[in-house]
Write a protein that holds these residues in place. Sequence first.
Motif, short mmCIF file in Angstrom:
data_model
loop_
_atom_site.label_atom_id
_atom_site.label_comp_id
_atom_site.label_asym_id
_atom_site.label_seq_id
_atom_site.Cartn_x
_atom_site.Cartn_y
_atom_site.Cartn_z
N PHE A 134 3.79 13.89 -7.18
CA PHE A 134 3.32 14.03 -5.98
C PHE A 134 2.23 15.00 -5.57
CE2 PHE A 134 3.72 15.31 -1.27
CZ PHE A 134 3.36 14.42 -0.71
N SER A 145 -1.00 2.72 -8.13
CA SER A 145 -2.13 3.68 -8.83
C SER A 145 -1.23 4.58 -9.62
CB SER A 145 -3.02 4.35 -7.98
OG SER A 145 -3.77 3.26 -7.27
N THR A 146 -0.49 5.22 -9.38
CA THR A 146 0.62 6.07 -9.98
C THR A 146 1.16 5.46 -11.21
OG1 THR A 146 1.21 7.14 -7.68
CG2 THR A 146 2.48 7.80 -9.63
N PRO A 156 11.91 7.87 -10.47
CA PRO A 156 12.47 8.85 -9.72
C PRO A 156 11.24 9.25 -8.75
CG PRO A 156 12.26 9.94 -11.81
CD PRO A 156 11.98 8.44 -11.91
N ASP A 162 9.25 12.07 -7.76
CA ASP A 162 8.86 13.28 -8.63
C ASP A 162 7.87 14.38 -7.93
OD1 ASP A 162 8.99 14.20 -11.93
OD2 ASP A 162 7.02 14.50 -10.71
N GLY A 219 0.71 -1.32 -0.06
CA GLY A 219 0.02 -0.07 0.05
C GLY A 219 0.77 1.31 0.06
N GLY A 220 0.73 2.09 -1.00
CA GLY A 220 1.24 3.55 -0.90
C GLY A 220 2.59 3.32 -1.52
N1 LIG Z 1 7.43 8.46 -8.23
C1 LIG Z 1 6.65 9.11 -7.39
N2 LIG Z 1 7.26 10.24 -6.99
C2 LIG Z 1 6.76 10.84 -5.96
N3 LIG Z 1 5.48 10.73 -5.45
C3 LIG Z 1 5.05 9.29 -5.73
C4 LIG Z 1 5.68 8.64 -6.86
N4 LIG Z 1 4.89 7.34 -7.00
C5 LIG Z 1 3.97 7.65 -5.89
N5 LIG Z 1 3.77 8.73 -5.25
C6 LIG Z 1 2.83 9.14 -4.21
O1 LIG Z 1 2.87 7.94 -3.16
C7 LIG Z 1 1.61 8.16 -2.70
C8 LIG Z 1 1.04 6.76 -2.99
O2 LIG Z 1 1.09 6.47 -4.30
P1 LIG Z 1 -0.25 5.50 -4.94
O3 LIG Z 1 -0.04 5.43 -6.54
O4 LIG Z 1 -1.64 6.30 -4.54
O5 LIG Z 1 0.07 4.24 -4.29
P2 LIG Z 1 -0.65 2.89 -4.02
O6 LIG Z 1 -1.90 2.86 -5.15
O7 LIG Z 1 0.25 1.83 -4.17
O8 LIG Z 1 -1.44 2.87 -2.71
C9 LIG Z 1 0.84 9.28 -3.48
O9 LIG Z 1 0.83 10.44 -2.57
C10 LIG Z 1 1.76 9.61 -4.83
O10 LIG Z 1 1.61 10.72 -5.24
#
Ligand SMILES: Nc1ncnc2c1ncn2[C@@H]1O[C@H](COP(=O)(O)OP(=O)(O)O)[C@@H](O)[C@H]1O
Length: 272
Positions: A246, A14-15, A240, A242, A9-10
């Motif tokens: 974020f 999703s990103t 990276p 980024d 998680g986190g």
């Molecule tokens: N490469 C990245 N650089 C900066 N922030 C990131 C990056 N990948 C994810 N995040 C941040 O990390 C947090 C969790 O990302 P998310 O994609 O929602 O995770 P998950 O779906 O695995 O729970 C969000 O606040 C997202 O903006």
Amino acid sequence: MKIAVCGKGGSGKSTVSALLAKQMAKKKNVLVLDTDESNYGLHTQLGLAAPKDLMEYFGGKQGFKQKQRAPKTSAIGGLGGPGSSGGSGGSGSAPQQQQSRFFEERWKLSDIPSEFVEVSGKIRLMAIGKIHEFGEGCACPMGVLTREFLENLDLSADDIVIVDTEAGVEHFGRGVAKDFDTILVVVDPSYESLKLSRKFEELGDQAGNRVFFVLNKVEEDIMAELLEAVDSSKVAAVIPADRGLFKASLKGEEFEIELEEIVKLEEFLENN
Ligand SMILES: Nc1ncnc2c1ncn2[C@@H]1O[C@H](COP(=O)(O)OP(=O)(O)O)[C@@H](O)[C@H]1O
Ligand SMILES: [Mg+2]
């Protein structure tokens, strides 16, 4: 190609799913399937409205559970009941062609009822189901529906499915993993994530999936250490940390950012 995006998680599932979908949609039809019932921001990252839960197609969780019980009582973990009346004979590549208990005929991307898909250009977004109310019960039906839906879907060479999965390894336990060609494990720089990556590797091997790692939120000073901690031959991308990404997710904005590493990830998946 069916790709599962997995991880803690986190970690950035999703990103990565949203960025990869946008990149892949430059060439292919991409269906993003949201199977994480705790995901609330994926649609905004893709610049779409939230889709209606596919679970509603079956009368919600209750209706779905009834269908689950009806003809075959094998329920959870059981394969979609072997053919009752013979399917429509999709000549697709899927090895499992038994008739589903839930779908009357096989679906192509274009057969998915429009009510349950949000579309923008070549991207389609669907959601399996979300927890809407307190005390609704567990998410097991979502796992079953995910599996049934994927087994029932015929893809052409120009179609890609990216499944943004729930955190952790539970879906492997449910056997959902066997429906994927590729598992992308998103690994963020944390002890838990690294531990979990090994678990995914093990389970992926057992399920016969190709497992690749996407190292995410990687800052220069920890890159070497991270690369040492995983099997480097399985690293598909190093993304990276980024600030733009974020901030966009903090504000619930669509991702307009194009990262070189995502372009490379798309190329990697195409060539591997
Ligand atoms: N490469 C990245 N650089 C900066 N922030 C990131 C990056 N990948 C994810 N995040 C941040 O990390 C947090 C969790 O990302 P998310 O994609 O929602 O995770 P998950 O779906 O695995 O729970 C969000 O606040 C997202 O903006
Ligand atoms: Mg998520």
